[in-house]
Motif scaffolding. Structure first.
Motif, PDB file in Angstrom:
ATOM      1  N   HIS A 233       8.020  35.524 -15.159  1.00 12.05           N
ATOM      2  CA  HIS A 233       6.757  35.029 -14.606  1.00 12.05           C
ATOM      3  C   HIS A 233       6.540  35.563 -13.196  1.00 12.05           C
ATOM      4  O   HIS A 233       5.423  35.951 -12.823  1.00 12.05           O
ATOM      5  CB  HIS A 233       6.769  33.500 -14.597  1.00 12.05           C
ATOM      6  N   ALA A 234       7.605  35.574 -12.393  1.00 14.52           N
ATOM      7  CA  ALA A 234       7.486  36.078 -11.014  1.00 14.52           C
ATOM      8  C   ALA A 234       7.120  37.556 -11.003  1.00 14.52           C
ATOM      9  O   ALA A 234       6.276  37.998 -10.203  1.00 14.52           O
ATOM     10  CB  ALA A 234       8.801  35.840 -10.267  1.00 14.52           C
ATOM     11  N   ILE A 235       7.731  38.338 -11.892  1.00 14.82           N
ATOM     12  CA  ILE A 235       7.424  39.768 -11.962  1.00 14.82           C
ATOM     13  C   ILE A 235       5.985  39.986 -12.395  1.00 14.82           C
ATOM     14  O   ILE A 235       5.256  40.825 -11.843  1.00 14.82           O
ATOM     15  CB  ILE A 235       8.403  40.467 -12.919  1.00 14.82           C
ATOM     16  N   ALA A 236       5.537  39.208 -13.402  1.00 11.39           N
ATOM     17  CA  ALA A 236       4.162  39.352 -13.879  1.00 11.39           C
ATOM     18  C   ALA A 236       3.156  38.952 -12.802  1.00 11.39           C
ATOM     19  O   ALA A 236       2.114  39.604 -12.633  1.00 11.39           O
ATOM     20  CB  ALA A 236       3.962  38.502 -15.135  1.00 11.39           C
ATOM     21  N   ALA A 237       3.462  37.879 -12.057  1.00 13.75           N
ATOM     22  CA  ALA A 237       2.557  37.439 -10.999  1.00 13.75           C
ATOM     23  C   ALA A 237       2.481  38.480  -9.891  1.00 13.75           C
ATOM     24  O   ALA A 237       1.400  38.760  -9.348  1.00 13.75           O
ATOM     25  CB  ALA A 237       3.028  36.095 -10.441  1.00 13.75           C
ATOM     26  N   ARG A 238       3.608  39.076  -9.539  1.00 16.33           N
ATOM     27  CA  ARG A 238       3.613  40.107  -8.496  1.00 16.33           C
ATOM     28  C   ARG A 238       2.824  41.335  -8.947  1.00 16.33           C
ATOM     29  O   ARG A 238       2.073  41.927  -8.159  1.00 16.33           O
ATOM     30  CB  ARG A 238       5.051  40.486  -8.161  1.00 16.33           C
ATOM     31  N   ARG A 239       2.980  41.689 -10.217  1.00 15.74           N
ATOM     32  CA  ARG A 239       2.255  42.859 -10.735  1.00 15.74           C
ATOM     33  C   ARG A 239       0.749  42.607 -10.724  1.00 15.74           C
ATOM     34  O   ARG A 239      -0.045  43.476 -10.371  1.00 15.74           O
ATOM     35  CB  ARG A 239       2.750  43.159 -12.144  1.00 15.74           C
ATOM     36  N   THR A 240       0.359  41.373 -11.115  1.00 13.23           N
ATOM     37  CA  THR A 240      -1.059  41.031 -11.104  1.00 13.23           C
ATOM     38  C   THR A 240      -1.627  41.066  -9.694  1.00 13.23           C
ATOM     39  O   THR A 240      -2.748  41.537  -9.457  1.00 13.23           O
ATOM     40  CB  THR A 240      -1.258  39.628 -11.708  1.00 13.23           C
ATOM     41  N   CYS A 241      -0.835  40.570  -8.732  1.00 14.10           N
ATOM     42  CA  CYS A 241      -1.284  40.582  -7.331  1.00 14.10           C
ATOM     43  C   CYS A 241      -1.440  42.005  -6.809  1.00 14.10           C
ATOM     44  O   CYS A 241      -2.406  42.328  -6.111  1.00 14.10           O
ATOM     45  CB  CYS A 241      -0.292  39.797  -6.472  1.00 14.10           C
TER      46      CYS A 241
END
Length: 247
Positions: A233-241
């Motif tokens: 989830h953290a990786i996906a959120a960072r990628r989205t940001c």
């Protein structure tokens, strides 16, 4: 003298709650296909273990946790120490702590109804509810599903007691019913969500847990799986940001 007749405001449909309850009962059918036979297996195991028949409804109402109850049958029959029983209960049911993070308990307002929703938060209800769209969830639908699932479980257990008393010889292989049920739930969740990464992470967590801690593999696998999901989830959120910033 002319009097204009104003139309009455439309009253809310009285069948709305009834429709939601009917939907909840229908939602329970797929889980009930596994819960009812599993309840029968519990009743048969209790009779074959030489335990009193009333232990079946007593366990079903006191705990309402299929995997735990099946384990408790063997532990009760072998007079397992209380400390070992307590540790087993903690390890087996610890997964419900993680269920609570995403289970829609906020829908249930009444304190008594909410307490029952917490008590009846089993794997099957969680899996079926997770597949429902957010806008289709409601307290009557959720509670109806839970009550129906418990009825399948208790009713199946009583039928299993009757069958166990009538059969001349014990039935082998009943323990596999629980494994088969979880397998079906996993496949249903995968088909509804199409989450191949989550499935792979779950498989990796179980593999590592079986290798490192075979004595408490479920507890280790759950902790590892949650950690991997948080990292994903953290990786996906960072990628989205980053994508939003780049745009």
């Amino acid at each position: 003298m002319r009097h204009d007749v104003l139309p009455h405001p439309a009253a809310p449909a009285p069948t709305t709650r009834r429709i939601q309850i009917a939907q909840g009962v229908r939602d329970s059918f797929s889980a009930g296909l596994g819960i009812f036979p599993l309840g029968i297996a519990l009743g048969l195991l209790i009779i074959q273990a030489g335990l009193p028949w009333w232990l079946t409804p007593a366990l079903s109402l006191a705990a309402f946790a299929g995997s735990l109850e099946l384990l408790l049958v063997g532990m009760t029959a072998t007079v397992t120490p209380l400390a070992a029983v307590a540790l087993t209960v903690l390890v087996v049911n610890f997964r419900h702590v993680f269920y609570a993070f995403s289970f829609p308990l906020y829908l249930v307002r009444h304190p008594v109804a909410k307490a029952y929703a917490v008590y009846a938060m089993i794997d099957e209800v969680y899996a079926v509810n997770a597949s429902l769209p957010e806008h289709e969830r409601s307290a009557p639908r959720l509670l109806a599903m839970q009550i129906a699932c418990e009825a399948y479980w208790v009713g199946g257990g009583l039928i299993g007691v009757a069958l166990g008393a009538a059969l001349p010889a014990p039935v082998k292989g009943l323990e596999f019913a629980l494994c088969a049920l979880f397998t079906v739930l996993t496949l249903d969740a995968f088909r509804s969500r199409k989450e191949l990464p989550s499935l792979l992470l779950a498989g990796a967590s179980v593999t590592v847990a079986l290798i490192l801690t075979p004595g408490m593999a479920m507890f280790t696998a759950l902790l590892l799986f949650v950690g991997l999901l948080l990292a994903r989830h953290a990786i996906a959120a960072r990628r989205t940001c980053q994508e939003a910033t780049g745009a």
